[in-house]
Design an enzyme around this catalytic site. Structure first.
Site, short mmCIF file in Angstrom:
data_model
loop_
_atom_site.label_atom_id
_atom_site.label_comp_id
_atom_site.label_asym_id
_atom_site.label_seq_id
_atom_site.Cartn_x
_atom_site.Cartn_y
_atom_site.Cartn_z
N SER A 1 0.81 -1.23 0.00
CA SER A 1 0.00 0.00 0.00
C SER A 1 0.83 1.27 0.00
CB SER A 1 -1.00 0.03 1.15
OG SER A 1 -0.75 -0.95 2.08
N THR B 1 -0.93 3.03 4.72
CA THR B 1 -0.14 4.22 4.43
C THR B 1 0.93 4.40 5.50
OG1 THR B 1 -1.95 5.36 3.40
CG2 THR B 1 -0.32 6.75 4.48
N THR C 1 1.77 7.00 0.22
CA THR C 1 0.78 5.94 0.01
C THR C 1 0.48 5.79 -1.47
OG1 THR C 1 -1.46 5.20 0.64
CG2 THR C 1 -1.20 7.53 0.16
N ARG D 1 -8.53 10.33 -8.03
CA ARG D 1 -8.84 10.43 -6.60
C ARG D 1 -7.57 10.77 -5.80
NH1 ARG D 1 -7.05 7.69 -1.65
NH2 ARG D 1 -8.77 7.76 -0.19
N THR E 1 -3.80 7.42 9.31
CA THR E 1 -3.93 6.37 8.31
C THR E 1 -5.35 5.86 8.33
OG1 THR E 1 -3.11 4.20 7.61
CG2 THR E 1 -3.11 4.64 9.97
N GLY E 2 -5.82 5.35 7.20
CA GLY E 2 -7.17 4.81 7.16
C GLY E 2 -7.95 5.33 5.97
C1 SD4 Z 1 -5.82 7.05 1.63
N1 SD4 Z 1 -5.23 7.23 3.94
O1 SD4 Z 1 -5.37 7.23 0.50
C2 SD4 Z 1 -4.89 6.58 2.70
C3 SD4 Z 1 -4.96 5.12 2.80
C4 SD4 Z 1 -4.49 4.61 4.11
O2 SD4 Z 1 -4.19 3.08 5.66
O3 SD4 Z 1 -4.03 5.26 4.97
N2 SD4 Z 1 -4.60 3.42 4.43
O4 SD4 Z 1 -7.00 7.22 1.91
#
Ligand code: SD4
Length: 347
Positions: A75, A207, A225, A235, A258-259
């Site tokens: 990721s 990320t 990320t 996006r 993160t998320g």
């Molecule tokens: C995103 N926040 O592109 C990132 C993805 C991520 O843990 O953090 N995943 O939305």
């Protein structure tokens, strides 16, 4: 004169030290490197950079850059999270907590070292964020190599997704029905579908968000990320947005998130956490406030955040949802000897 005569200041100091060391936080010590997820090699790369005289910006660039090369969990970096057209694109940012300068790139194509380009945006332009093809052109002009970010792995993820009728995806209120069919999609009236579908979950995370702090309490933060798998081309997530993906202020500390960036960026959680610490909250409480704010509106969002203040105390918080009850993060300071993976229970 204070009660207790001449020894009072010393006793008071001991009391303060005792209170500080008893706080339910990570043990405080500077310098400090802390990052999301158990990406130990990234932590160690950043730590090594600090130890060999690098600045906090160097540390964040080295740490996040290590993850880009190692494709941390698929990721971060090239060869992961193909979009609806099968292309891997990258988001990254870096922030100098001394000067409040930020450099960021989003939807970066064909360049592996996104955090390096983010730093070039900060240091070689007076802008903050460059996106898409133009960001790639800027990177090439700055000496970064252009190469295909697709690997057999990302190609297979894309082909499997096509075979499975493009499920899951991030579309709504379009025709044909995005929960059953691939596009191309057209808008469908009326706009009734409020449901968010196919959002990030525990399987599409990871990320890297990193905070580095030196002995003098200088702070830098950064992220890198490849975003969300099967995202709509173009996006941009939370990671390259200052205050969302990360934030640093050397008079307070830093935070990184993160998320599910599509949801999280609406609340600027990293900025909120830093402001909470400025107002006196300890890092764990600051992290919890940032998560709670999002939870109020999106109870089942997937996300976590790390926070650290300039005394070297740190904390983390995450939103408890099915399949995600603990969040792991990694720390290096003079007490950990090597990097140490810690965890926090989500709430
Ligand atoms: C995103 N926040 O592109 C990132 C993805 C991520 O843990 O953090 N995943 O939305």
């Amino acid at each position: 004169m204070m009660p207790g005569g001449d020894s009072a200041p010393a006793i008071f100091l001991l009391f303060v030290l005792n209170v500080l060391t008893c706080l339910p936080l990570g043990h405080a010590s500077l310098p400090l490197v802390i990052n999301t997820w158990p990406f130990k090699d990234a932590t160690e790369a950043a730590w090594k950079s600090l130890q060999s005289g690098g600045t906090v910006l160097d540390a964040v660039e080295k740490g996040c850059g290590q993850c880009e090369e190692a494709q941390c969990d698929g990721s971060v970096g090239y060869g992961g999270s193909p979009d609806e057209r099968g292309e891997t694109t990258l988001d990254a940012m870096i922030m100098n907590g001394d000067t409040m300068e930020v450099g960021a790139v989003a939807d970066l194509r064909r360049i592996k070292n996104a955090i390096g380009v983010a730093r070039a945006v900060m240091e070689r332009t007076t802008h903050t964020l460059l996106v898409g093809e133009s960001a790639s052109l800027f990177a090439e002009n700055m000496g970064f190599t252009a190469e295909d970010l697709t690997t057999n792995k990302s190609l297979n993820i894309f082909l499997e997704w096509l075979k499975g009728n493009c499920q899951p995806n991030y579309r709504k209120n379009v025709f044909p029905d995005p929960s059953k069919y691939c596009g191309p999609y057209k808008p469908r009236a009326p706009v009734t579908d409020k449901q968010t579908r196919g959002h990030a979950n525990v399987h599409s995370h990871d990320t890297i968000g990193m905070i580095a702090m030196d002995q003098g309490g200088r702070v830098a933060a950064g992220t890198s990320t490849n975003g969300m798998t099967h995202k709509v081309p173009g996006r941009v997530g939370d990671s390259p947005i200052a205050g969302a993906g990360a934030y640093a202020d050397s008079s307070v500390g830093g935070a990184a998130a993160t998320g599910d960036g599509d949801v999280m960026m609406r609340f600027l959680p990293s900025y909120l956490a830093v402001e909470q610490m400025r107002a006196g909250a300890d890092p764990s409480a600051a992290c919890e406030t940032a998560i709670s704010r999002i939870k109020r509106h999106y109870a089942d969002f997937f996300g976590a955040i790390i926070c650290a203040n300039t005394t070297g105390h740190y904390g983390a918080a995450c939103n408890k949802i099915a399949g995600f009850s603990q969040f792991r993060f990694t720390v290096s300071n003079s007490e950990t000897v090597t990097s140490r993976v810690l965890h926090v229970d989500c709430f």
